[in-house]
Design an enzyme around this catalytic site. Structure first.
Site, PDB file in Angstrom:
ATOM      1  N   THR A 223       0.846  -1.194   0.000  1.00  0.00           N
ATOM      2  CA  THR A 223       0.000   0.000   0.000  1.00  0.00           C
ATOM      3  C   THR A 223       0.881   1.244   0.000  1.00  0.00           C
ATOM      4  O   THR A 223       1.923   1.288   0.665  1.00  0.00           O
ATOM      5  CB  THR A 223      -0.959   0.004   1.203  1.00  0.00           C
ATOM      6  N   ASP A 257      -6.610  -0.757   7.722  1.00  0.00           N
ATOM      7  CA  ASP A 257      -7.499  -1.864   8.126  1.00  0.00           C
ATOM      8  C   ASP A 257      -8.699  -1.935   7.184  1.00  0.00           C
ATOM      9  O   ASP A 257      -9.133  -3.027   6.796  1.00  0.00           O
ATOM     10  CB  ASP A 257      -7.982  -1.665   9.564  1.00  0.00           C
TER      11      ASP A 257
HETATM   12  O1  RIB Z   1      -4.786   0.508  12.462  1.00  0.00           O
HETATM   13  C1  RIB Z   1      -5.350   1.373  13.404  1.00  0.00           C
HETATM   14  C2  RIB Z   1      -5.431   0.689  14.729  1.00  0.00           C
HETATM   15  O2  RIB Z   1      -4.135   0.418  15.191  1.00  0.00           O
HETATM   16  C3  RIB Z   1      -6.068   1.496  15.819  1.00  0.00           C
HETATM   17  O3  RIB Z   1      -7.471   1.338  15.880  1.00  0.00           O
HETATM   18  C4  RIB Z   1      -5.338   1.034  17.061  1.00  0.00           C
HETATM   19  O4  RIB Z   1      -6.135   0.319  17.955  1.00  0.00           O
HETATM   20  C5  RIB Z   1      -4.180   0.190  16.571  1.00  0.00           C
HETATM   21  O5  RIB Z   1      -4.438  -1.131  16.707  1.00  0.00           O
END
Ligand code: RIB
Length: 306
Positions: A223, A257
């Protein structure tokens, strides 16, 4: 809440769940420096929990295998997963306080994160073995590294036939060969690529993708933030650049995520890696346009409107 899905899950996420303690700052402090920030905000987060919510919001049948504490943060995380429609039958409670992430976000939307894993560090290989039926009904299983590496390795070993493992090695750690070779794809950002490849990594993301493929994964996604993503796939012997739509970023927390969840979901639906990544860059772009991690994840309609 949907705890029984007879046709199986598009996506099982095996990973972390954290309470995100977020402070906005004018600039992130240098070593030894103190800066004042905004009022504290507490949000549900954790790379595993974020992926599960992101996929469910897009319409994926999603389950989460994780561990939270028997405390207010744990209850917040369970509640937000259920509200998003994630199957939480695999979320274990107790053993340690819920994981916490201390997050600073600057005006450009960039963040710094320190995670205290808490209950995440108590998610064991035995917990994975005990979740056999959940694993057996997943088309794609997604893992990250905020849980113990041996738990990730057990997940890789326990994949049902035909299922794909998607690994985002964040935060990065040395990976056993057996885990690397099970990845399809390994999803890394610049920091993770440089960590895995070490001193000789160089500065060319295309070379990183090729060098990462040589370590054994069946496919690799690098990415590139606002520049989109590079996709290398051994099936097609290809290296493609998927361009991201231009957006105004206000907070990048959780965008990776959302990207990985979208990618994993579309792979589970039968897209090839290039198609799945083309969709995922749009989801990642949408996720940076509002604040927070889970709060910023788009619906399918919002992605289409980009
Ligand atoms: O990728 C973001 C996340 O990284 C956050 O929500 C935090 O909890 C860490 O895990």
């Amino acid at each position: 809440m949907n705890d029984t899905t007879p046709d199986g899950y598009d996506l099982l996420v095996v990973g972390s769940a954290n309470a995100d303690l977020v402070v906005g700052v004018e600039r992130r402090p240098a070593p030894g420096e103190t800066v004042l920030g905004s009022d504290l905000a507490v949000h549900p987060g954790g790379k595993g929990a974020n992926q599960a919510v992101a996929a469910a919001r897009l319409g994926a049948r999603t389950a989460l295998l994780a561990r939270v504490g028997d405390d207010d943060h744990g209850r917040l995380l369970l509640e937000t997963q259920r509200t998003a429609g994630v199957d939480t039958s695999g979320v274990l409670v107790g053993g340690a306080p819920t994981g916490v992430a201390l997050i600073t976000v600057d005006p450009s939307g960039d963040n710094s994160i320190v995670v205290s894993p808490g209950a995440n560090s108590r998610l064991t290989p035995e917990d994975v073995r005990a979740a056999g039926p959940l694993l057996a009904s997943a088309r794609v299983v997604s893992v990250q590294l905020e849980i113990p590496l041996e738990t990730v390795a057990e997940t890789a070993r326990s994949l049902p036939p035909g299922a794909r493992l998607v690994l985002n090695p964040s935060p990065p750690a040395p990976l056993p060969e057996a885990v690397l070779s099970a990845c399809d794809p390994l999803v890394v950002n610049e920091h993770e690529a440089r960590y895995i490849l070490g001193a000789g990594a160089g500065d060319d993301p295309r070379a990183w993708a090729a060098a990462l493929m040589a370590l054994g994964p069946r496919s690799v996604v690098v990415t590139l933030g606002a520049e989109g993503a590079l996709v290398a796939d051994s099936r097609a012997d290809s290296l493609d650049h998927l361009v991201s739509p231009k957006v105004d970023a206000v907070d990048t927390t959780g965008a990776g995520d959302a990207f990985t969840a979208a990618l994993a979901w579309r792979l589970g639906r039968g897209d090839d890696l290039r198609e799945a990544a083309a969709f995922a860059v749009r989801v990642g772009a949408a996720a940076v346009t509002s604040r927070g991690a889970q709060a910023s994840f788009p619906t399918l309609e919002e992605v289409d409107a980009l």
